[in-house]
Write a protein that holds these residues in place. Structure first.
Motif, PDB file in Angstrom:
ATOM      1  N   UNK A 226     -45.240  -7.938 -14.891  1.00 30.17           N
ATOM      2  CA  UNK A 226     -44.246  -7.701 -15.929  1.00 30.17           C
ATOM      3  C   UNK A 226     -42.867  -8.068 -15.384  1.00 30.17           C
ATOM      4  N   UNK A 227     -41.962  -8.423 -16.293  1.00 25.76           N
ATOM      5  CA  UNK A 227     -40.621  -8.877 -15.902  1.00 25.76           C
ATOM      6  C   UNK A 227     -39.553  -8.157 -16.708  1.00 25.76           C
TER       7      UNK A 227
ATOM      8  N   UNK B  25     -35.646  -8.685 -18.547  1.00 26.38           N
ATOM      9  CA  UNK B  25     -35.196  -9.699 -19.502  1.00 26.38           C
ATOM     10  C   UNK B  25     -34.873 -11.044 -18.863  1.00 26.38           C
ATOM     11  N   UNK B  26     -34.221 -11.039 -17.711  1.00 28.05           N
ATOM     12  CA  UNK B  26     -33.837 -12.309 -17.088  1.00 28.05           C
ATOM     13  C   UNK B  26     -34.790 -12.740 -15.961  1.00 28.05           C
ATOM     14  N   UNK B  27     -35.917 -12.066 -15.881  1.00 23.69           N
ATOM     15  CA  UNK B  27     -36.991 -12.395 -14.916  1.00 23.69           C
ATOM     16  C   UNK B  27     -36.535 -12.325 -13.464  1.00 23.69           C
ATOM     17  N   UNK B  28     -35.557 -11.458 -13.195  1.00 26.50           N
ATOM     18  CA  UNK B  28     -35.129 -11.256 -11.809  1.00 26.50           C
ATOM     19  C   UNK B  28     -35.891 -10.110 -11.148  1.00 26.50           C
ATOM     20  N   UNK B  29     -36.604  -9.319 -11.934  1.00 29.60           N
ATOM     21  CA  UNK B  29     -37.465  -8.251 -11.414  1.00 29.60           C
ATOM     22  C   UNK B  29     -38.888  -8.519 -11.851  1.00 29.60           C
ATOM     23  N   UNK B  30     -39.812  -8.350 -10.921  1.00 21.94           N
ATOM     24  CA  UNK B  30     -41.227  -8.606 -11.186  1.00 21.94           C
ATOM     25  C   UNK B  30     -42.009  -7.376 -10.729  1.00 21.94           C
ATOM     26  N   UNK B  31     -42.947  -6.922 -11.549  1.00 18.55           N
ATOM     27  CA  UNK B  31     -43.678  -5.686 -11.260  1.00 18.55           C
ATOM     28  C   UNK B  31     -45.173  -5.851 -11.465  1.00 18.55           C
ATOM     29  N   UNK B  32     -45.942  -5.279 -10.539  1.00 14.85           N
ATOM     30  CA  UNK B  32     -47.362  -5.009 -10.770  1.00 14.85           C
ATOM     31  C   UNK B  32     -47.547  -3.516 -10.523  1.00 14.85           C
ATOM     32  N   UNK B  33     -48.346  -2.892 -11.369  1.00 15.53           N
ATOM     33  CA  UNK B  33     -48.514  -1.443 -11.301  1.00 15.53           C
ATOM     34  C   UNK B  33     -49.956  -1.081 -11.591  1.00 15.53           C
ATOM     35  N   UNK B  34     -50.465  -0.118 -10.847  1.00 17.15           N
ATOM     36  CA  UNK B  34     -51.781   0.451 -11.085  1.00 17.15           C
ATOM     37  C   UNK B  34     -51.564   1.907 -11.455  1.00 17.15           C
ATOM     38  N   UNK B  35     -52.081   2.311 -12.602  1.00 14.19           N
ATOM     39  CA  UNK B  35     -51.963   3.712 -12.981  1.00 14.19           C
ATOM     40  C   UNK B  35     -51.464   3.896 -14.383  1.00 14.19           C
TER      41      UNK B  35
ATOM     42  N   UNK C 281     -45.003   9.927 -19.210  1.00 20.49           N
ATOM     43  CA  UNK C 281     -43.815  10.156 -20.039  1.00 20.49           C
ATOM     44  C   UNK C 281     -43.118   8.851 -20.445  1.00 20.49           C
ATOM     45  N   UNK C 282     -43.866   7.773 -20.540  1.00 25.33           N
ATOM     46  CA  UNK C 282     -43.251   6.469 -20.804  1.00 25.33           C
ATOM     47  C   UNK C 282     -42.613   6.363 -22.177  1.00 25.33           C
ATOM     48  N   UNK C 283     -43.120   7.063 -23.169  1.00 20.74           N
ATOM     49  CA  UNK C 283     -42.549   6.957 -24.520  1.00 20.74           C
ATOM     50  C   UNK C 283     -41.128   7.504 -24.528  1.00 20.74           C
TER      51      UNK C 283
ATOM     52  N   UNK D 295     -46.108   0.639 -17.966  1.00 16.19           N
ATOM     53  CA  UNK D 295     -45.599   0.198 -16.667  1.00 16.19           C
ATOM     54  C   UNK D 295     -44.234  -0.470 -16.765  1.00 16.19           C
ATOM     55  N   UNK D 296     -43.918  -1.098 -17.888  1.00 21.23           N
ATOM     56  CA  UNK D 296     -42.642  -1.790 -18.011  1.00 21.23           C
ATOM     57  C   UNK D 296     -41.460  -0.826 -17.902  1.00 21.23           C
ATOM     58  N   UNK D 297     -41.682   0.446 -18.194  1.00 20.81           N
ATOM     59  CA  UNK D 297     -40.586   1.414 -18.059  1.00 20.81           C
ATOM     60  C   UNK D 297     -40.076   1.475 -16.616  1.00 20.81           C
TER      61      UNK D 297
END
Length: 186
Positions: free
Chosen positions: A42-43, A45-55, A59-61, A80-82
């Motif tokens: 996941x990224x 808006x400007x694709x300067x951060x990249x994430x992979x997450x397991x789990x 409380x993401x909402x 995970x995008x949060x």
């Protein structure tokens, strides 16, 4: 770049790979939240951060609603995008806002910095090994062992501790000397 075939059984729904000249992130996914629009990595808006997450972030909402009110734009339905947007807002303190069971790797392309963390209880595992070429991180010890460690050195003390004391005394070490655990968030 290494293959993520050794973890294919964990996530039959999706696979994702991203890399630049310094860092590579790979992920296999079992889709639970964000079935259609939750592909990882996941990224921001400007694709300067990249994430992979397991789990799962419980409380993401609430987090997502707060971040949207602060101007953050989400591109997925994934919990995970949060993490990405919390990091943009609070840096490493983003961990103080997360409730759930998770481990993640977030690459900041501007700072050229890898941020790895796991949940407070440590339900989701996260391992790492420092190699001559850099650091490798995985949610499974065997993925690192299979692809990166040619001659594993057994740590007999770590192997014996759970038998002798019913749990390991040193949470950082594993039964392979070259592989360590990322400790839970404190």
């Amino acid at each position: 770049f290494p293959s993520h075939d050794s973890m294919e059984y964990r996530g039959p729904d999706d696979r994702g790979v991203w890399h630049d000249e310094t860092c590579g992130l790979a992920q296999v996914r079992l889709s639970i939240i964000g079935l259609q629009k939750g592909k990882q990595p996941l990224f921001n808006e400007d694709k300067t951060l990249v994430l992979v997450c397991n789990g799962e972030i419980y409380n993401y909402i609430e987090i997502k609603q707060e971040l949207i009110s602060k101007g953050h734009v989400f591109s997925s339905d994934s919990d995970s995008e949060t993490i990405i947007h919390l990091y943009e807002e609070y840096g490493f303190d983003c961990l103080n806002y997360l409730r759930g069971m998770f481990s993640f790797c977030l690459w900041d392309t501007r700072l050229r910095q890898l941020f790895v963390a796991r949940d407070r209880i440590g339900e989701k595992t996260l391992y790492f090994s420092q190699l001559p070429t850099g650091v490798v991180v995985s949610t499974e010890l065997k993925a690192i062992l299979k692809q990166f460690i040619d001659s594993p050195e057994i740590n007999l003390q770590s192997l014996a501790e759970p038998i002798r004391y019913t749990s390991p005394l040193n949470e950082r070490d594993t039964f392979i000397d070259q592989i360590k655990r990322v400790l839970p968030v404190s």
